[in-house]
Scaffold this motif. Structure first.
Motif, PDB file in Angstrom:
ATOM      1  N   SER A   1      97.992  65.509 103.174  1.00  0.00           N
ATOM      2  CA  SER A   1      99.180  65.370 102.330  1.00  0.00           C
ATOM      3  C   SER A   1     100.367  66.099 102.943  1.00  0.00           C
ATOM      4  CB  SER A   1      98.908  65.917 100.924  1.00  0.00           C
ATOM      5  OG  SER A   1      98.826  67.325 100.952  1.00  0.00           O
ATOM      6  N   ASP A   2     101.530  65.922 102.329  1.00  0.00           N
ATOM      7  CA  ASP A   2     102.760  66.539 102.824  1.00  0.00           C
ATOM      8  C   ASP A   2     103.026  67.908 102.233  1.00  0.00           C
ATOM      9  OD1 ASP A   2     103.326  64.278 104.350  1.00  0.00           O
ATOM     10  OD2 ASP A   2     104.390  63.306 102.700  1.00  0.00           O
ATOM     11  N   TYR A   3     102.289  68.268 101.174  1.00  0.00           N
ATOM     12  CA  TYR A   3     102.552  69.543 100.498  1.00  0.00           C
ATOM     13  C   TYR A   3     101.244  70.299 100.334  1.00  0.00           C
ATOM     14  CZ  TYR A   3     105.006  72.918  97.628  1.00  0.00           C
ATOM     15  OH  TYR A   3     105.578  74.083  97.160  1.00  0.00           O
ATOM     16  N   LEU A   4     101.252  71.596 100.704  1.00  0.00           N
ATOM     17  CA  LEU A   4     100.031  72.387 100.774  1.00  0.00           C
ATOM     18  C   LEU A   4     100.096  73.609  99.858  1.00  0.00           C
ATOM     19  CD1 LEU A   4      99.630  72.434 104.685  1.00  0.00           C
ATOM     20  CD2 LEU A   4      98.942  70.633 103.074  1.00  0.00           C
ATOM     21  N   ILE A   5      99.058  73.789  99.050  1.00  0.00           N
ATOM     22  CA  ILE A   5      98.903  74.966  98.196  1.00  0.00           C
ATOM     23  C   ILE A   5      97.831  75.858  98.810  1.00  0.00           C
ATOM     24  CG2 ILE A   5      98.266  75.816  95.903  1.00  0.00           C
ATOM     25  CD1 ILE A   5      99.069  73.063  94.789  1.00  0.00           C
ATOM     26  N   PHE A   6      98.114  77.152  98.926  1.00  0.00           N
ATOM     27  CA  PHE A   6      97.168  78.098  99.499  1.00  0.00           C
ATOM     28  C   PHE A   6      96.718  79.099  98.446  1.00  0.00           C
ATOM     29  CE2 PHE A   6      99.308  76.355 103.091  1.00  0.00           C
ATOM     30  CZ  PHE A   6      98.402  76.395 104.148  1.00  0.00           C
ATOM     31  N   THR A   7      95.402  79.307  98.383  1.00  0.00           N
ATOM     32  CA  THR A   7      94.841  80.337  97.524  1.00  0.00           C
ATOM     33  C   THR A   7      93.619  80.894  98.247  1.00  0.00           C
ATOM     34  OG1 THR A   7      94.006  80.817  95.287  1.00  0.00           O
ATOM     35  CG2 THR A   7      93.546  78.630  96.171  1.00  0.00           C
ATOM     36  N   ASP A   8      92.729  81.562  97.534  1.00  0.00           N
ATOM     37  CA  ASP A   8      91.526  82.125  98.152  1.00  0.00           C
ATOM     38  C   ASP A   8      90.286  81.645  97.426  1.00  0.00           C
ATOM     39  OD1 ASP A   8      92.516  83.597 100.328  1.00  0.00           O
ATOM     40  OD2 ASP A   8      93.091  85.269  99.037  1.00  0.00           O
ATOM     41  N   GLY A   9      89.154  81.680  98.119  1.00  0.00           N
ATOM     42  CA  GLY A   9      87.897  81.223  97.547  1.00  0.00           C
ATOM     43  C   GLY A   9      87.277  82.188  96.566  1.00  0.00           C
TER      44      GLY A   9
ATOM     45  N   SER B   1      90.210  79.873 101.756  1.00  0.00           N
ATOM     46  CA  SER B   1      89.207  80.344 102.698  1.00  0.00           C
ATOM     47  C   SER B   1      87.981  80.864 101.970  1.00  0.00           C
ATOM     48  CB  SER B   1      89.787  81.446 103.586  1.00  0.00           C
ATOM     49  OG  SER B   1      90.172  82.557 102.794  1.00  0.00           O
ATOM     50  N   THR B   2      86.872  80.910 102.715  1.00  0.00           N
ATOM     51  CA  THR B   2      85.643  81.479 102.173  1.00  0.00           C
ATOM     52  C   THR B   2      84.808  82.047 103.308  1.00  0.00           C
ATOM     53  OG1 THR B   2      83.797  81.071 100.634  1.00  0.00           O
ATOM     54  CG2 THR B   2      84.200  79.392 102.324  1.00  0.00           C
ATOM     55  N   TYR B   3      83.914  82.981 102.947  1.00  0.00           N
ATOM     56  CA  TYR B   3      82.959  83.512 103.918  1.00  0.00           C
ATOM     57  C   TYR B   3      81.759  84.094 103.174  1.00  0.00           C
ATOM     58  CZ  TYR B   3      80.746  86.362 107.509  1.00  0.00           C
ATOM     59  OH  TYR B   3      79.815  86.918 108.367  1.00  0.00           O
ATOM     60  N   ASN B   4      80.640  83.400 103.208  1.00  0.00           N
ATOM     61  CA  ASN B   4      79.380  83.872 102.636  1.00  0.00           C
ATOM     62  C   ASN B   4      79.535  84.429 101.225  1.00  0.00           C
ATOM     63  OD1 ASN B   4      77.869  83.163 104.894  1.00  0.00           O
ATOM     64  ND2 ASN B   4      78.057  85.181 105.848  1.00  0.00           N
ATOM     65  N   SER B   5      80.184  83.659 100.373  1.00  0.00           N
ATOM     66  CA  SER B   5      80.413  84.114  98.997  1.00  0.00           C
ATOM     67  C   SER B   5      80.232  82.935  98.047  1.00  0.00           C
ATOM     68  CB  SER B   5      81.822  84.720  98.867  1.00  0.00           C
ATOM     69  OG  SER B   5      82.015  85.287  97.601  1.00  0.00           O
ATOM     70  N   GLU B   6      79.012  82.432  97.984  1.00  0.00           N
ATOM     71  CA  GLU B   6      78.755  81.178  97.270  1.00  0.00           C
ATOM     72  C   GLU B   6      79.055  81.265  95.770  1.00  0.00           C
ATOM     73  OE1 GLU B   6      76.756  81.234 101.070  1.00  0.00           O
ATOM     74  OE2 GLU B   6      76.340  82.534  99.338  1.00  0.00           O
ATOM     75  N   ALA B   7      78.700  82.369  95.143  1.00  0.00           N
ATOM     76  CA  ALA B   7      78.907  82.481  93.693  1.00  0.00           C
ATOM     77  C   ALA B   7      80.383  82.413  93.339  1.00  0.00           C
ATOM     78  CB  ALA B   7      78.293  83.787  93.175  1.00  0.00           C
ATOM     79  N   TRP B   8      81.210  83.144  94.089  1.00  0.00           N
ATOM     80  CA  TRP B   8      82.652  83.137  93.833  1.00  0.00           C
ATOM     81  C   TRP B   8      83.261  81.789  94.215  1.00  0.00           C
ATOM     82  CZ3 TRP B   8      81.008  86.447  91.132  1.00  0.00           C
ATOM     83  CH2 TRP B   8      81.316  87.798  91.059  1.00  0.00           C
ATOM     84  N   LEU B   9      82.795  81.208  95.312  1.00  0.00           N
ATOM     85  CA  LEU B   9      83.301  79.899  95.749  1.00  0.00           C
ATOM     86  C   LEU B   9      83.030  78.827  94.698  1.00  0.00           C
ATOM     87  CD1 LEU B   9      84.515  78.041  97.921  1.00  0.00           C
ATOM     88  CD2 LEU B   9      82.218  77.830  98.901  1.00  0.00           C
TER      89      LEU B   9
END
Length: 274
Positions: free
Chosen positions: A84-92, A8-16
């Protein structure tokens, strides 16, 4: 694609941008990036369009209008968009080490989800990390981090563990192998059967609640916190409030007490019929 990486992301272009660069230098490359955008401004879209031309990994941008903190909903929309059949979740705001995706790929197993962690960096080091530091993997080099002012801590062992030592630390850590939104993965079919994230929940434990429902479903978890490494870039959390925490705590208590598997407001509330 073999895998989908969702964050996910929200108004954080540098970190994204730093996060996407981290995924552009992975040792395992058969995956797609799905950016779950909770209402960011046009600058985020422009950044993603530019990076699409600069990296080889496919990027899917899933956006919804800004309606406050609605991360659960945008993550569910991202699950729908995955191919795809397999999902990895992290943060932006989490830069993955170059073997991050490969570790998730190698450890995936039917009947399990994977549970990783992160290493939280202070703001000055978060800002100091450049594209070159990510490509060269300096930001995972303990000596480099110390040269930037990182203080000594037992947590620094994450940057030194590898192979057998990492597996041993995964085995002995007292930390529960819960579903952690910044570093977890599972089979898409399991997440769909649980109806994804509970959209009644805003910030505060919505990722853990999903994991609790997966446990209720009969899944087990596998600890990979010393194998799948990512660094978390510092930021403010203006969306935190006591009322939301209380509401989310009550939902989690109900999930545990009544062995809830499928949330009533989840993935299927975002599906549209022709």
């Amino acid at each position: 694609m073999t895998l989908s990486v969702i964050f996910s992301t929200y108004n954080s272009e540098a970190w994204l941008e730093k996060t996407i660069i981290g995924f552009s230098v992975q040792t395992f490359t058969d995956f797609e990036i799905i950016i779950a955008d909770d209402g960011s401004r046009e600058a985020t879209r422009e950044l993603i369009d530019r990076l699409r031309k600069e990296i080889d990994i496919p990027i899917i941008h899933v956006w919804q209008e800004d309606n406050g903190f609605q991360k659960s909903q945008i993550l569910n929309k991202a699950i729908i968009a995955s191919t795809s059949d397999y999902l990895i979740f992290t943060d932006g705001d989490c830069i993955p080490r170059e073997d991050f995706v490969e570790v998730h790929y190698n450890n995936r197993e039917e009947g399990y989800f994977l549970s990783g962690g992160y290493f939280k960096l202070p703001m000055d080091i978060s800002q100091a990390i450049t594209k070159e530091d990510i490509v060269s993997q300096n930001c995972f080099n303990l000596n480099w981090l110390k040269s930037q002012g990182l203080k000594s801590s037992g947590k620094n062992i994450k940057f030194m563990a590898s192979g057998i030592s990492a597996k041993f630390l995964n085995f002995i850590t007292p930390t529960n192998a819960s579903w952690n939104g910044h570093n977890s993965s599972g089979w898409k079919k399991d997440l769909v059967e649980a109806n994804g994230f509970n959209q009644e929940m805003q910030y505060g434990g919505q990722d853990r609640e999903l994991g609790e429902r997966l446990f209720n479903k009969g899944l087990k978890s596998k600890q990979i916190r010393y194998s799948a490494i990512c660094v978390h870039l510092d930021h403010k959390r203006g969306y935190v409030n006591k009322e939301t925490w209380k509401k989310n705590y009550d939902i989690r208590a109900n999930t545990r007490k009544n062995k809830v598997v499928r949330t009533t407001i989840g993935i299927d509330s975002n599906l549209t019929s022709d």
